[in-house]
Design an enzyme around this catalytic site. Structure first.
Site, PDB file in Angstrom:
ATOM      1  N   LYS A  43      -7.071   8.357  -0.382  1.00  0.00           N
ATOM      2  CA  LYS A  43      -8.350   9.116   0.395  1.00  0.00           C
ATOM      3  C   LYS A  43      -8.371   9.722  -0.168  1.00  0.00           C
ATOM      4  O   LYS A  43      -8.430  11.270   0.024  1.00  0.00           O
ATOM      5  CB  LYS A  43      -7.283   9.172   1.121  1.00  0.00           C
ATOM      6  CG  LYS A  43      -7.563   7.704   2.253  1.00  0.00           C
ATOM      7  CD  LYS A  43      -7.298   7.791   3.930  1.00  0.00           C
ATOM      8  CE  LYS A  43      -6.952   6.046   4.870  1.00  0.00           C
ATOM      9  NZ  LYS A  43      -5.624   6.189   4.721  1.00  0.00           N
ATOM     10  N   LYS A  82       1.226  -1.294   0.208  1.00  0.00           N
ATOM     11  CA  LYS A  82       0.228  -0.280   0.297  1.00  0.00           C
ATOM     12  C   LYS A  82       0.931   1.059  -0.027  1.00  0.00           C
ATOM     13  O   LYS A  82       1.274   1.887   0.434  1.00  0.00           O
ATOM     14  CB  LYS A  82      -1.095  -0.008   1.291  1.00  0.00           C
ATOM     15  CG  LYS A  82      -1.700   1.173   1.722  1.00  0.00           C
ATOM     16  CD  LYS A  82      -3.188   0.628   2.491  1.00  0.00           C
ATOM     17  CE  LYS A  82      -2.407   1.084   3.724  1.00  0.00           C
ATOM     18  NZ  LYS A  82      -2.079   3.196   3.551  1.00  0.00           N
TER      19      LYS A  82
HETATM   20  O1  C5P Z   1      -1.641  -1.810  11.037  1.00  0.00           O
HETATM   21  P1  C5P Z   1      -0.976  -0.125  11.320  1.00  0.00           P
HETATM   22  O2  C5P Z   1      -1.649   0.394  12.436  1.00  0.00           O
HETATM   23  O3  C5P Z   1       0.373   0.867  11.771  1.00  0.00           O
HETATM   24  O4  C5P Z   1      -1.094   0.660   9.716  1.00  0.00           O
HETATM   25  C1  C5P Z   1      -1.423   1.770   8.987  1.00  0.00           C
HETATM   26  C2  C5P Z   1      -2.069   2.022   7.941  1.00  0.00           C
HETATM   27  O5  C5P Z   1      -3.366   1.753   7.531  1.00  0.00           O
HETATM   28  C3  C5P Z   1      -2.099   3.767   7.254  1.00  0.00           C
HETATM   29  O6  C5P Z   1      -1.185   3.315   6.258  1.00  0.00           O
HETATM   30  C4  C5P Z   1      -2.938   3.915   7.597  1.00  0.00           C
HETATM   31  O7  C5P Z   1      -3.378   4.730   6.347  1.00  0.00           O
HETATM   32  C5  C5P Z   1      -4.324   2.716   7.107  1.00  0.00           C
HETATM   33  N1  C5P Z   1      -5.034   2.537   7.307  1.00  0.00           N
HETATM   34  C6  C5P Z   1      -6.507   2.849   7.119  1.00  0.00           C
HETATM   35  N2  C5P Z   1      -7.537   3.108   7.047  1.00  0.00           N
HETATM   36  C7  C5P Z   1      -7.857   3.217   7.950  1.00  0.00           C
HETATM   37  C8  C5P Z   1      -7.239   2.780   9.077  1.00  0.00           C
HETATM   38  C9  C5P Z   1      -5.774   3.222   9.003  1.00  0.00           C
HETATM   39  O8  C5P Z   1      -5.886   2.566   5.610  1.00  0.00           O
HETATM   40  N3  C5P Z   1      -9.006   3.298   8.494  1.00  0.00           N
END
Ligand code: C5P
Length: 264
Positions: A84, A38
């Site tokens: 996003k 990602k």
């Molecule tokens: O596992 P960790 O908390 O480190 O993951 C963080 C990642 O998850 C970030 O890249 C963040 O953008 C993504 N994320 C997401 N959607 C969310 C929460 C976190 O894509 N609702």
């Protein structure tokens, strides 16, 4: 959906790094242990779109030079472009058209602007990049929603996620990003083919200091609840052996899939 042959194909690793060298170190370590990388704002803004080709070449060919390999590949790259998008419909639509040249698999948009915006967006991209709608950031809780002035009946994260997921589906999005606590309900209401990607994943063995994720689940719980993919970052990077952490996560995924197959 991408062919999900092995449990590890369901792991999305976020390259949350400020520059190319640390990102490429993790691409090297994890390329055989996860499904998709990602790329989010931090890396994309710093390194620009060229980073996408570099990641995909390195993860496919083992090309360590960080130089783009000439020539297009036939299919889509195994990249989740997590920018996003959030703007007026026309601007997001144009940004999605521009992003299509990168040939990534997934791209994300915010879906709190209502159906009109999303319809125009999904119309633009559904045949090419799969558009996933961010329902509600997993760092937001009920208290946070109240503080933001969300109307009372939608202060319940589950209700809000389902409300937005329905809009996303009717607008033509391929799926949503939501927490593991909502995955089961999204699948039940919107069908098996509607893709669910779940961040906020915390294996029971992971210790993250000052964690900002609020609505968390383990890999097992998220997959059992119906997530197709899980986004796992810090539990892997905080581990002494990131490849081993990814392997353990894949094992949990396998267990959950096995129980689902047996309908337990
Ligand atoms: O596992 P960790 O908390 O480190 O993951 C963080 C990642 O998850 C970030 O890249 C963040 O953008 C993504 N994320 C997401 N959607 C969310 C929460 C976190 O894509 N609702």
């Amino acid at each position: 959906m991408l062919p999900l042959k092995e449990p590890k194909d369901r792991i999305i690793f976020p390259l949350d790094f400020p520059e190319i060298n640390s990102a490429m170190r993790y691409v090297e370590i994890l390329k055989d242990h996860i499904g998709l990388f990602k790329v989010g704002l931090e890396l994309f803004v710093r390194e620009g779109p060229a980073i996408l080709r570099v990641i995909s070449n390195a993860s496919r060919n083992g090309n360590k030079s960080h130089l783009p390999v000439q020539g297009q590949t036939g299919g889509r790259e195994k990249i989740f472009l997590d920018l996003k998008f959030h703007d007026i419909p026309e601007t997001v639509k144009r940004a999605l058209r521009s992003a299509d040249v990168y040939r990534v698999n997934f791209i994300t948009i915010h879906c709190d602007e209502g159906k009109d915006m999303m319809e125009s967006i999904a119309e633009t991209a559904s045949e090419r990049i799969k558009v996933l709608a961010i329902t509600l950031l997993t760092s937001l809780s009920r208290e946070g929603l109240k503080e933001m002035g969300m109307r009372e009946d939608l202060q319940d994260p589950l209700r809000l996620v389902l409300h937005r997921a329905k809009i996303a589906k009717s607008a033509g999005c391929a799926g949503v990003v939501c927490s593991g606590l909502e995955a089961e309900y999204v699948k039940k209401e919107l069908g098996e083919d509607f893709i669910v990607v779940t961040p906020g994943i915390r294996p029971s063995w992971s210790i993250i200091h000052h964690d900002d994720q609020k609505r968390i689940t383990t890999p097992f719980e998220a997959i059992k609840a119906g997530a197709d993919y899980i986004v796992v970052g810090r539990p892997i990077t905080a581990s002494k052996d990131p490849a081993d952490a990814a392997r353990r996560i894949a094992e949990e995924i396998e267990k959950a899939l096995d129980l689902k197959r047996k309908n337990v």
